[in-house]
Design a protein around this motif. Structure first.
Motif, PDB file in Angstrom:
ATOM      1  N   GLY A 184       0.786  -1.224   0.000  1.00 49.57           N
ATOM      2  CA  GLY A 184       0.000   0.000   0.000  1.00 49.57           C
ATOM      3  C   GLY A 184       0.822   1.281   0.000  1.00 49.57           C
ATOM      4  O   GLY A 184       0.253   2.361  -0.059  1.00 49.57           O
TER       5      GLY A 184
ATOM      6  N   GLN B 205       4.726   1.988  -6.549  1.00 44.71           N
ATOM      7  CA  GLN B 205       3.726   1.689  -5.525  1.00 44.71           C
ATOM      8  C   GLN B 205       3.603   0.176  -5.389  1.00 44.71           C
ATOM      9  O   GLN B 205       3.569  -0.539  -6.391  1.00 44.71           O
ATOM     10  CB  GLN B 205       2.376   2.285  -5.883  1.00 44.71           C
ATOM     11  CG  GLN B 205       1.321   2.039  -4.815  1.00 44.71           C
ATOM     12  CD  GLN B 205       0.014   2.744  -5.100  1.00 44.71           C
ATOM     13  OE1 GLN B 205      -0.253   3.163  -6.222  1.00 44.71           O
ATOM     14  NE2 GLN B 205      -0.810   2.890  -4.088  1.00 44.71           N
TER      15      GLN B 205
ATOM     16  N   THR C 203       1.198  -2.538  -4.664  1.00 42.83           N
ATOM     17  CA  THR C 203      -0.213  -2.914  -4.526  1.00 42.83           C
ATOM     18  C   THR C 203      -0.353  -4.376  -4.119  1.00 42.83           C
ATOM     19  O   THR C 203      -1.465  -4.890  -4.039  1.00 42.83           O
ATOM     20  CB  THR C 203      -0.978  -2.670  -5.842  1.00 42.83           C
ATOM     21  OG1 THR C 203      -0.465  -3.548  -6.849  1.00 42.83           O
ATOM     22  CG2 THR C 203      -0.868  -1.226  -6.301  1.00 42.83           C
TER      23      THR C 203
END
Length: 150
Positions: A46, A101, A103
């Motif tokens: 996250g 990022q 995820t």
């Protein structure tokens, strides 16, 4: 062929080399993480971080560089670029960084020298903007899913 000129950022590891096409048919050239301390960054699930490449670049007028995720990192680890494709304009001369990022559901370590993204050189067309009546089309104002089953 378009030429992109690069300059190393102070403290960068020049031994990592410039972006590189992995195959003759590759559209994107691989970018590598280039940490001044030669270290690493851990991305918890996250989270996101700006990863340095150790480079600055000069893109010719009429072109942009697009930054895109690497498919293997996305599939295996959930590592992506949240602003994909990221656009670098021809008049930008600052350091080239990549926003990564996580995820995925596990921490991911980005180590010095890792291939982290692809850069694609693309032509740019700038438009003239004006107001006025719009022409009619068969689709009209139909929005998401209006041309078939959702």
């Amino acid at each position: 062929m378009v030429t992109i000129r690069f300059e190393w950022v102070d403290g960068a590891d020049e031994a990592l080399g410039l972006p590189h096409y992995a195959s003759a048919g590759a559209a994107g050239a691989d970018l590598r993480a280039n940490f001044e301390d030669r270290g690493q960054v851990e991305l918890a699930p996250g989270t996101r971080a700006l990863i340095p490449t150790g480079l600055r670049l000069a893109i010719p007028a009429g072109y942009e560089v697009q930054l895109r995720p690497r498919s293997g990192l996305a599939l295996k680890h959930g590592i992506t670029l949240p602003n994909s494709p990221g656009t670098i304009d021809s008049d930008y001369r600052g350091p080239l960084g990549v926003i990564l990022q996580n995820t995925g559901d596990a921490p991911f370590t980005v180590a010095h020298g890792d291939r982290i993204a692809q850069m694609v050189v693309a032509p740019v067309v700038q438009a003239a903007f004006e107001t006025g009546l719009l022409d009619d089309t068969d689709r009209g104002a139909g929005g998401f899913g209006s041309t078939g089953a959702a």
